[in-house]
Design a protein around this motif. Structure first.
Motif, short mmCIF file in Angstrom:
data_model
loop_
_atom_site.label_atom_id
_atom_site.label_comp_id
_atom_site.label_asym_id
_atom_site.label_seq_id
_atom_site.Cartn_x
_atom_site.Cartn_y
_atom_site.Cartn_z
N ILE A 134 16.77 -0.97 3.14
CA ILE A 134 17.20 0.42 2.94
C ILE A 134 17.85 0.96 4.21
O ILE A 134 18.85 1.68 4.15
CB ILE A 134 16.01 1.29 2.47
CG1 ILE A 134 15.62 0.85 1.06
CG2 ILE A 134 16.38 2.77 2.49
CD1 ILE A 134 14.46 1.60 0.48
N ASP A 135 17.31 0.59 5.37
CA ASP A 135 17.98 0.96 6.64
C ASP A 135 19.43 0.47 6.63
O ASP A 135 20.34 1.18 7.04
CB ASP A 135 17.25 0.33 7.84
CG ASP A 135 15.94 1.04 8.16
OD1 ASP A 135 15.69 2.13 7.61
OD2 ASP A 135 15.17 0.49 8.96
N ARG A 147 4.07 11.39 1.70
CA ARG A 147 4.09 10.03 2.23
C ARG A 147 5.31 9.24 1.77
O ARG A 147 6.04 8.69 2.58
CB ARG A 147 2.81 9.29 1.83
CG ARG A 147 1.59 9.77 2.59
CD ARG A 147 0.35 9.14 2.03
NE ARG A 147 0.23 9.39 0.60
CZ ARG A 147 -0.75 8.91 -0.16
NH1 ARG A 147 -1.66 8.12 0.36
NH2 ARG A 147 -0.80 9.20 -1.44
N PRO A 148 5.56 9.15 0.47
CA PRO A 148 6.69 8.32 0.03
C PRO A 148 8.03 9.01 0.18
O PRO A 148 8.11 10.23 0.19
CB PRO A 148 6.39 8.09 -1.45
CG PRO A 148 5.67 9.32 -1.87
CD PRO A 148 4.85 9.73 -0.69
N LEU A 195 10.01 -0.52 -5.22
CA LEU A 195 11.10 -1.49 -5.03
C LEU A 195 10.54 -2.81 -4.53
O LEU A 195 10.95 -3.89 -4.97
CB LEU A 195 12.12 -0.94 -4.04
CG LEU A 195 12.97 0.24 -4.56
CD1 LEU A 195 13.69 0.93 -3.41
CD2 LEU A 195 13.97 -0.25 -5.59
N ALA A 196 9.58 -2.73 -3.62
CA ALA A 196 8.97 -3.94 -3.08
C ALA A 196 8.29 -4.75 -4.19
O ALA A 196 8.48 -5.96 -4.31
CB ALA A 196 7.97 -3.58 -1.98
N SER A 205 8.23 -7.61 0.79
CA SER A 205 7.20 -6.86 1.51
C SER A 205 7.72 -5.44 1.75
O SER A 205 8.92 -5.18 1.68
CB SER A 205 6.89 -7.53 2.83
OG SER A 205 8.02 -7.50 3.68
N ARG A 206 6.79 -4.54 2.05
CA ARG A 206 7.22 -3.17 2.33
C ARG A 206 8.14 -3.13 3.54
O ARG A 206 9.12 -2.38 3.57
CB ARG A 206 6.00 -2.26 2.58
CG ARG A 206 5.31 -1.81 1.30
CD ARG A 206 4.06 -1.01 1.63
NE ARG A 206 3.14 -1.81 2.43
CZ ARG A 206 2.31 -1.33 3.35
NH1 ARG A 206 2.29 -0.04 3.60
NH2 ARG A 206 1.51 -2.12 4.01
#
Lengths: 160, 160
Positions: B90-91, B109-110, B75-76, B82-83
């Motif tokens: 998303i938060d 991880r993701p 998405l970034a 930026s990540r």
DNA sequence: TATTGTTATACTCTATAACTATA
DNA sequence: TATAGTTATAGAGTATAACAATA
């Protein structure tokens, strides 16, 4: 990699190598404008080392240079800034010795904004760089395309 | 008013009724893009009551809708965020119950991002409004001009 | 009362770096 | 080591409202 034939359509979750579908964003003129604007800002910062000199701050300095003695409220109108935003940008340039506020003898509410010698010198330098940056931004466009782009963008703004 | 004939040129300080000289801003494509972008943002907010729903937040929701299960880093990349910016957006949507993070069993991880039912419903509503807003923004343009504008803006971005 | 400018507050956006956890 | 994501910090931008001084 295995799985070369597993293209199962855009809905499949998590296929790692597929390209991203931008949905309706791809058809939105407003989104194309926003992304182009990001490219313009990036080009601006790439040519001007001092990151605190932003496009908006440059705009105001340019307007002060082209219109010595303008009131802050006139600068706000011309740039679509709020009055408080203009105050802060002028504070910024004044702290750097680039502009000065002079009292108006006829009406003591407004201050008239002028470039200092140092401000005029910095502005000339910035103008050179910004014009070069704009030319570079438009490098892929012919002169006719460039004019057409400016015309169409101006038409968008007529709906403001 | 008296003084109707006192147009003494753009350099005269403080003439109250003269129009503002935009200097080199008038010839900068990057400035035309920036101002058009402001018009686009204003149109966006005029059609969507909730001021916390911004163009950038809409872009991300649209991408999640079009690409269920994308990683945040994808998405970034797609949005030039930026990540950490993606994390915050998303938060925001997760707090409103519009998206959810699902763990990837193959690689822990993701997280994979999906719309909730509520998110899909809100997205559909936003799409309708945004498409209408974009049409309104382009109301002054013919369809051919609209396509040409999108083409020229895309060429600007090729210098990114 | 209206205008000009300032100050204060709050939120968004961007950028960066440090950090955790996983690979 | 590299990657994905989070957290923290700082600066910039925007919006609004309250305020002082002046007209």
């Amino acid at each position: 990699m295995s799985g070369a034939t597993q293209r199962l359509g855009a809905q499949e979750a998590g296929a790692p190598t597929r390209s991203v579908d931008h949905g309706i964003l791809g058809s939105l003129v407003s989104h194309a404008v926003a992304r182009a604007n990001l490219a313009g800002d990036a080009a601006f910062h790439a040519l001007i080392d001092d990151r605190s000199i932003t496009p908006q701050r440059f705009w105001l300095l340019e307007l002060v240079g082209a219109n010595p003695g303008l009131q802050q409220v006139q600068l706000a109108d011309a740039l679509a800034f709020s009055r408080s935003a203009v105050t802060l940008v002028i504070d910024y340039w004044q702290a750097r010795g680039c502009v000065e506020r002079r009292a108006d003898p006829a009406d003591r509410r407004p201050s008239r904004i002028f470039l200092t010698t140092e401000g005029a010198s910095l502005l000339a330098e910035l103008q050179t760089r910004v014009l070069a940056q704009d030319a570079r931004l438009c490098a892929e466009l012919t002169r006719a395309e460039c004019r057409e782009l400016a015309r169409l963008l101006a038409k968008l703004r007529s709906n403001e």
